[in-house]
Enzyme design. Structure first.
Site, short mmCIF file in Angstrom:
data_model
loop_
_atom_site.label_atom_id
_atom_site.label_comp_id
_atom_site.label_asym_id
_atom_site.label_seq_id
_atom_site.Cartn_x
_atom_site.Cartn_y
_atom_site.Cartn_z
N ASP A 1 52.00 -5.50 -35.94
CA ASP A 1 50.94 -5.56 -34.95
C ASP A 1 51.17 -6.71 -33.98
O ASP A 1 51.76 -7.73 -34.34
CB ASP A 1 49.59 -5.72 -35.68
CG ASP A 1 48.41 -5.45 -34.77
OD1 ASP A 1 48.60 -4.84 -33.69
OD2 ASP A 1 47.29 -5.85 -35.12
N TRP B 1 51.61 -9.79 -27.28
CA TRP B 1 52.83 -10.53 -26.92
C TRP B 1 53.16 -10.28 -25.44
O TRP B 1 53.46 -11.20 -24.69
CB TRP B 1 53.99 -10.08 -27.81
CG TRP B 1 55.27 -10.81 -27.53
CD1 TRP B 1 55.72 -11.96 -28.13
CD2 TRP B 1 56.27 -10.44 -26.56
NE1 TRP B 1 56.93 -12.33 -27.59
CE2 TRP B 1 57.29 -11.41 -26.63
CE3 TRP B 1 56.40 -9.39 -25.66
CZ2 TRP B 1 58.43 -11.36 -25.82
CZ3 TRP B 1 57.53 -9.34 -24.84
CH2 TRP B 1 58.53 -10.33 -24.94
N HIS C 1 56.54 -3.49 -26.85
CA HIS C 1 57.08 -2.54 -27.85
C HIS C 1 58.61 -2.64 -27.89
O HIS C 1 59.22 -2.55 -28.95
CB HIS C 1 56.65 -1.12 -27.53
CG HIS C 1 55.16 -0.91 -27.61
ND1 HIS C 1 54.39 -1.37 -28.65
CD2 HIS C 1 54.28 -0.30 -26.76
CE1 HIS C 1 53.12 -1.05 -28.45
NE2 HIS C 1 53.02 -0.41 -27.32
N GLU D 1 45.90 7.35 -35.21
CA GLU D 1 44.98 6.85 -34.16
C GLU D 1 45.73 6.49 -32.88
O GLU D 1 45.16 6.54 -31.78
CB GLU D 1 44.21 5.61 -34.66
CG GLU D 1 43.19 5.87 -35.76
CD GLU D 1 43.80 6.18 -37.13
OE1 GLU D 1 44.94 5.73 -37.40
OE2 GLU D 1 43.14 6.90 -37.91
N LEU E 1 69.29 0.81 -49.03
CA LEU E 1 67.91 0.55 -48.61
C LEU E 1 67.29 1.87 -48.19
O LEU E 1 67.89 2.64 -47.43
CB LEU E 1 67.90 -0.41 -47.40
CG LEU E 1 66.56 -0.57 -46.66
CD1 LEU E 1 65.54 -1.32 -47.53
CD2 LEU E 1 66.75 -1.32 -45.35
C1 FPP Z 1 51.23 -2.61 -32.61
O1 FPP Z 1 51.18 -3.32 -31.43
C2 FPP Z 1 52.42 -1.83 -32.76
C3 FPP Z 1 52.51 -0.49 -32.58
C4 FPP Z 1 51.41 0.37 -32.13
C5 FPP Z 1 53.69 0.27 -32.88
C6 FPP Z 1 54.85 -0.47 -33.46
C7 FPP Z 1 56.02 -0.16 -32.65
C8 FPP Z 1 57.12 -0.92 -32.58
C9 FPP Z 1 57.30 -2.12 -33.38
C10 FPP Z 1 58.22 -0.61 -31.64
C11 FPP Z 1 58.98 0.63 -31.87
C12 FPP Z 1 59.21 0.99 -33.28
C13 FPP Z 1 60.38 1.36 -33.80
C14 FPP Z 1 60.46 1.78 -35.22
C15 FPP Z 1 61.61 1.36 -33.02
P1 FPP Z 1 49.91 -3.16 -30.52
O2 FPP Z 1 50.34 -2.43 -29.30
O3 FPP Z 1 48.79 -2.53 -31.28
O4 FPP Z 1 49.59 -4.66 -30.21
P2 FPP Z 1 48.17 -5.29 -29.80
O5 FPP Z 1 47.27 -5.11 -31.00
O6 FPP Z 1 48.50 -6.71 -29.54
O7 FPP Z 1 47.71 -4.54 -28.59
#
Ligand code: FPP
Length: 252
Positions: free
Chosen positions: A27, A32, A44, A74, A138
């Site tokens: 998260d 960031w 992302h 969601e 893994l």
């Molecule tokens: C949360 O950040 C993260 C996600 C919704 C998705 C996770 C995705 C990645 C780490 C990148 C791509 C994944 C792979 C496997 C290549 P958020 O957008 O909810 O952050 P915020 O809460 O600060 O808005």
């Protein structure tokens, strides 16, 4: 007898005390990006680099199972352009990492409603799974279009169908049977659940499977989460006493 893997330079730890299964709620990508005055998608992209680092680290220290919450049920409600950017990032990531997974004996598995993903992403997943199917170092579980309640509902439906067909008795429904019908059937439950960016929430992730998991929440935003912090968390896990609801071991 202890088997130290400090020779790898990664962590001075008994392999026996490493978690078998680490699950991570990644998260903070959006925050960031906001902090750096970038668009959310850039967060992302940076988050995908962290994914690569954590997979490599898990592989090199000998974690058997890593489950990453990459896209929740969601998350479909996010703006269309962000959903599309995440899907294309995921596809690019799988294509670019496939050879490394093959070379490093990493097996890809996906948990979630894969059928809801765009067709081209489904194809890339199938190809990557096929290319890595024989690997056993893994197990990388990507949770995609994943929701734990939906997973439990599907599991209950499949069990109910078996009861209806007369394949099993009602009395045969045990915690193990329920576990076996989840997407994670046959896998050890997570020993350690890590969540980045400080929120004290489970967010519909592995609700059944984390019954006895140790939970570690860090304030660090996912794109800033480093190999060093991951290793520190694993060291702190080593020092936690897991009791599974029982009293401490006598003589300890
Ligand atoms: C949360 O950040 C993260 C996600 C919704 C998705 C996770 C995705 C990645 C780490 C990148 C791509 C994944 C792979 C496997 C290549 P958020 O957008 O909810 O952050 P915020 O809460 O600060 O808005």
């Amino acid at each position: 007898m202890s088997s130290s893997n400090s020779a790898s330079g990664d962590i001075d730890i008994d392999k026996e005390k490493l978690p078998t299964h680490v699950a991570i709620i990644m998260d903070g990508n959006g925050r960031w990006a906001q902090k750096h005055l970038f668009k959310r998608v850039r967060g992302h992209e940076k988050g995908a680099e962290t994914v690569r680092t954590i997979i490599r680290t898990s592989r090199s220290i000998g974690i058997p199972i890593l489950t990453l919450y990459a896209f929740s049920t969601e998350n479909w409600q996010r703006p269309k352009h962000e959903v599309m950017a995440l899907m294309s990032l995921l596809k690019k990531f799988l294509i670019s990492e496939c050879q490394e997974m093959v070379d490093n004996n990493i097996r890809l598995n996906v948990i979630g409603q894969v059928e809801k993903l765009p067709k081209d992403v489904q194809e890339t997943i199938s190809e990557t799974k096929a290319a890595t199917a024989g690997n056993n170092n893994l197990l990388l579980n990507l949770a995609l279009s994943y929701g734990s309640r939906a997973e439990i509902v599907e599991s209950v439906q499949r069990i109910a169908a078996k009861v209806k067909n007369g394949d099993i008795d009602v009395e045969a429904i045990t915690p193990d049977l329920i576990s076996d019908h989840l997407y994670t059937g046959g896998m050890a439950d997570p020993d350690l659940l890590i969540r980045t960016s400080g929120e004290m929430r489970i967010s519909n992730f592995l609700l059944w499977q984390i019954a006895y998991s140790e939970i570690y929440v860090t304030e660090t935003l996912w794109p800033d989460f480093s190999k060093e912090e991951y290793l520190e968390i694993l060291k702190s896990y080593r020092n936690r006493e897991r009791r599974f609801g029982k009293v401490p071991l006598q003589g300890k």
